[in-house]
Design a protein around this motif. Structure first.
Motif, PDB file in Angstrom:
ATOM      1  N   MET A  27       0.849  -1.172   0.000  1.00 15.06           N
ATOM      2  CA  MET A  27       0.000   0.000   0.000  1.00 15.06           C
ATOM      3  C   MET A  27       0.897   1.238   0.000  1.00 15.06           C
ATOM      4  SD  MET A  27      -3.352   0.534   0.037  1.00 15.06           S
ATOM      5  CE  MET A  27      -3.852  -1.120   0.400  1.00 15.06           C
ATOM      6  N   GLU A  28       0.538   2.215  -0.816  1.00 20.13           N
ATOM      7  CA  GLU A  28       1.271   3.476  -0.886  1.00 20.13           C
ATOM      8  C   GLU A  28       0.442   4.571  -0.224  1.00 20.13           C
ATOM      9  OE1 GLU A  28       3.356   2.741  -5.239  1.00 20.13           O
ATOM     10  OE2 GLU A  28       1.685   4.135  -5.083  1.00 20.13           O
ATOM     11  N   CYS A  29       1.126   5.544   0.356  1.00 19.05           N
ATOM     12  CA  CYS A  29       0.407   6.681   0.925  1.00 19.05           C
ATOM     13  C   CYS A  29       1.209   7.951   0.681  1.00 19.05           C
ATOM     14  CB  CYS A  29       0.119   6.496   2.408  1.00 19.05           C
ATOM     15  SG  CYS A  29       1.575   6.432   3.457  1.00 19.05           S
ATOM     16  N   ILE A  30       0.494   9.060   0.713  1.00 22.41           N
ATOM     17  CA  ILE A  30       1.129  10.358   0.517  1.00 22.41           C
ATOM     18  C   ILE A  30       0.382  11.398   1.344  1.00 22.41           C
ATOM     19  CG2 ILE A  30      -0.261  10.965  -1.511  1.00 22.41           C
ATOM     20  CD1 ILE A  30       2.279  12.313  -2.655  1.00 22.41           C
ATOM     21  N   THR A  31       1.138  12.322   1.902  1.00 25.38           N
ATOM     22  CA  THR A  31       0.552  13.499   2.531  1.00 25.38           C
ATOM     23  C   THR A  31       0.985  14.693   1.704  1.00 25.38           C
ATOM     24  OG1 THR A  31       2.462  13.660   4.007  1.00 25.38           O
ATOM     25  CG2 THR A  31       0.506  12.575   4.879  1.00 25.38           C
ATOM     26  N   TRP A  32       0.070  15.618   1.500  1.00 30.82           N
ATOM     27  CA  TRP A  32       0.378  16.811   0.720  1.00 30.82           C
ATOM     28  C   TRP A  32      -0.619  17.896   1.085  1.00 30.82           C
ATOM     29  CZ3 TRP A  32      -2.692  18.302  -3.774  1.00 30.82           C
ATOM     30  CH2 TRP A  32      -3.743  17.432  -4.057  1.00 30.82           C
ATOM     31  N   PHE A  33      -0.404  19.071   0.574  1.00 31.87           N
ATOM     32  CA  PHE A  33      -1.351  20.139   0.858  1.00 31.87           C
ATOM     33  C   PHE A  33      -1.576  20.955  -0.400  1.00 31.87           C
ATOM     34  CE2 PHE A  33       2.711  22.144   1.480  1.00 31.87           C
ATOM     35  CZ  PHE A  33       2.530  23.450   1.051  1.00 31.87           C
ATOM     36  N   ALA A  34      -2.727  21.618  -0.407  1.00 34.08           N
ATOM     37  CA  ALA A  34      -3.072  22.495  -1.527  1.00 34.08           C
ATOM     38  C   ALA A  34      -3.613  23.794  -0.952  1.00 34.08           C
ATOM     39  CB  ALA A  34      -4.122  21.844  -2.419  1.00 34.08           C
ATOM     40  N   ARG A  64     -13.332   3.532  -7.748  1.00 35.30           N
ATOM     41  CA  ARG A  64     -12.804   3.419  -9.116  1.00 35.30           C
ATOM     42  C   ARG A  64     -11.309   3.713  -9.132  1.00 35.30           C
ATOM     43  NH1 ARG A  64     -17.365   6.189 -10.318  1.00 35.30           N
ATOM     44  NH2 ARG A  64     -16.295   8.189 -10.507  1.00 35.30           N
ATOM     45  N   MET A  65     -10.890   4.664  -8.328  1.00 37.83           N
ATOM     46  CA  MET A  65      -9.487   5.056  -8.271  1.00 37.83           C
ATOM     47  C   MET A  65      -8.629   4.024  -7.538  1.00 37.83           C
ATOM     48  SD  MET A  65     -10.047   9.065  -7.233  1.00 37.83           S
ATOM     49  CE  MET A  65      -8.324   9.369  -6.845  1.00 37.83           C
ATOM     50  N   GLY A  66      -9.253   3.170  -6.737  1.00 43.33           N
ATOM     51  CA  GLY A  66      -8.493   2.239  -5.907  1.00 43.33           C
ATOM     52  C   GLY A  66      -7.991   2.896  -4.629  1.00 43.33           C
ATOM     53  N   MET A  67      -8.598   4.020  -4.273  1.00 44.78           N
ATOM     54  CA  MET A  67      -8.214   4.757  -3.066  1.00 44.78           C
ATOM     55  C   MET A  67      -8.814   4.050  -1.851  1.00 44.78           C
ATOM     56  SD  MET A  67      -6.458   7.671  -2.507  1.00 44.78           S
ATOM     57  CE  MET A  67      -6.577   8.497  -4.079  1.00 44.78           C
ATOM     58  N   THR A  68      -7.986   3.722  -0.878  1.00 48.49           N
ATOM     59  CA  THR A  68      -8.466   3.029   0.316  1.00 48.49           C
ATOM     60  C   THR A  68      -8.669   3.972   1.494  1.00 48.49           C
ATOM     61  OG1 THR A  68      -6.188   2.470   0.909  1.00 48.49           O
ATOM     62  CG2 THR A  68      -7.443   0.827  -0.342  1.00 48.49           C
ATOM     63  N   CYS A  96      -4.874  20.110   4.038  1.00 52.71           N
ATOM     64  CA  CYS A  96      -3.835  19.093   4.217  1.00 52.71           C
ATOM     65  C   CYS A  96      -4.480  17.753   3.890  1.00 52.71           C
ATOM     66  CB  CYS A  96      -3.334  19.085   5.650  1.00 52.71           C
ATOM     67  SG  CYS A  96      -2.684  20.673   6.175  1.00 52.71           S
ATOM     68  N   LEU A  97      -3.831  16.972   3.045  1.00 55.45           N
ATOM     69  CA  LEU A  97      -4.433  15.749   2.535  1.00 55.45           C
ATOM     70  C   LEU A  97      -3.560  14.531   2.795  1.00 55.45           C
ATOM     71  CD1 LEU A  97      -5.294  17.577  -0.694  1.00 55.45           C
ATOM     72  CD2 LEU A  97      -7.041  16.499   0.723  1.00 55.45           C
ATOM     73  N   PHE A  98      -4.223  13.423   3.034  1.00 54.19           N
ATOM     74  CA  PHE A  98      -3.576  12.116   3.140  1.00 54.19           C
ATOM     75  C   PHE A  98      -4.328  11.189   2.196  1.00 54.19           C
ATOM     76  CE2 PHE A  98      -3.670   7.790   4.748  1.00 54.19           C
ATOM     77  CZ  PHE A  98      -2.327   7.512   4.942  1.00 54.19           C
ATOM     78  N   HIS A  99      -3.605  10.528   1.304  1.00 54.98           N
ATOM     79  CA  HIS A  99      -4.207   9.563   0.393  1.00 54.98           C
ATOM     80  C   HIS A  99      -3.461   8.237   0.496  1.00 54.98           C
ATOM     81  CE1 HIS A  99      -5.769  13.232  -1.704  1.00 54.98           C
ATOM     82  NE2 HIS A  99      -6.832  12.465  -1.673  1.00 54.98           N
ATOM     83  N   GLU A 100      -4.238   7.159   0.436  1.00 49.65           N
ATOM     84  CA  GLU A 100      -3.670   5.813   0.485  1.00 49.65           C
ATOM     85  C   GLU A 100      -4.321   4.970  -0.605  1.00 49.65           C
ATOM     86  OE1 GLU A 100      -2.759   3.297   4.258  1.00 49.65           O
ATOM     87  OE2 GLU A 100      -4.831   2.852   3.641  1.00 49.65           O
ATOM     88  N   ALA A 101      -3.494   4.266  -1.365  1.00 43.81           N
ATOM     89  CA  ALA A 101      -3.980   3.380  -2.421  1.00 43.81           C
ATOM     90  C   ALA A 101      -2.910   2.343  -2.714  1.00 43.81           C
ATOM     91  CB  ALA A 101      -4.288   4.176  -3.688  1.00 43.81           C
ATOM     92  N   GLU A 102      -3.309   1.283  -3.365  1.00 48.55           N
ATOM     93  CA  GLU A 102      -2.337   0.273  -3.786  1.00 48.55           C
ATOM     94  C   GLU A 102      -1.360   0.872  -4.796  1.00 48.55           C
ATOM     95  OE1 GLU A 102      -0.548  -3.111  -3.156  1.00 48.55           O
ATOM     96  OE2 GLU A 102      -2.543  -2.822  -2.287  1.00 48.55           O
ATOM     97  N   ASP A 103      -1.878   1.721  -5.697  1.00 45.22           N
ATOM     98  CA  ASP A 103      -1.065   2.346  -6.746  1.00 45.22           C
ATOM     99  C   ASP A 103      -1.500   3.806  -6.874  1.00 45.22           C
ATOM    100  OD1 ASP A 103       0.069   3.260  -9.153  1.00 45.22           O
ATOM    101  OD2 ASP A 103      -0.167   1.310 -10.137  1.00 45.22           O
ATOM    102  N   LEU A 104      -0.784   4.711  -6.226  1.00 52.17           N
ATOM    103  CA  LEU A 104      -1.165   6.127  -6.220  1.00 52.17           C
ATOM    104  C   LEU A 104      -1.104   6.754  -7.607  1.00 52.17           C
ATOM    105  CD1 LEU A 104       0.500   7.364  -2.924  1.00 52.17           C
ATOM    106  CD2 LEU A 104      -1.949   7.282  -3.412  1.00 52.17           C
ATOM    107  N   ALA A 105      -0.112   6.393  -8.397  1.00 52.11           N
ATOM    108  CA  ALA A 105      -0.010   6.959  -9.740  1.00 52.11           C
ATOM    109  C   ALA A 105      -1.245   6.598 -10.561  1.00 52.11           C
ATOM    110  CB  ALA A 105       1.261   6.482 -10.433  1.00 52.11           C
TER     111      ALA A 105
END
Length: 115
Positions: free
Chosen positions: A1-8, A39-43, A59-68
């Motif tokens: 599982m991949e995850c990313i934190t970012w902000f916009a 649909r995105m595979g976002m968990t 501030c965002l946190f996203h987790e998915a098997e394949d973020l790209a």
């Protein structure tokens, strides 16, 4: 599982519109948002409002098997909800579909997990 934190950034004068979007995603459009993320595979997806002297940010946190793949699906989907959501990203954050072609360019520097 991949995850990313970012902000916009929340563009100046758009805070109330962002709050309305946030409420809509968890209310009237909750089922559409859930289907979109499936649909995105976002968990997992977490958004937090951060208000600073430099302006307002989400501030965002996203987790998915394949973020790209997940971000690529969002960037190119013709599903009405995804199209609407991308329009909100442009209007409220200044983000574009091109910026969503892959995960945001955040570099993971520290990751602690209990267990």
């Amino acid at each position: 599982m991949e995850c990313i934190t970012w902000f916009a950034p929340i563009l100046p004068g758009k805070l109330e519109a962002w709050k309305a979007l946030d409420a809509e995603m968890g209310g009237a459009r909750a089922a559409d948002h859930k289907r979109s993320r499936e649909r995105m595979g976002m968990t997992r997806e977490v958004a937090s409002l951060m208000q600073t002297p430099q302006g307002d940010f989400v501030c965002l946190f996203h987790e998915a098997e394949d973020l790209a793949k997940a971000f690529g699906i969002l960037a190119t989907s013709d599903d009405p909800y995804d199209v609407w959501f991308r329009e909100q990203l442009v209007e409220l954050h200044g983000l574009t579909s091109e910026m969503l072609q892959g995960p945001p360019p955040a570099q993971l520097t520290f990751d602690y997990k209990a267990g």
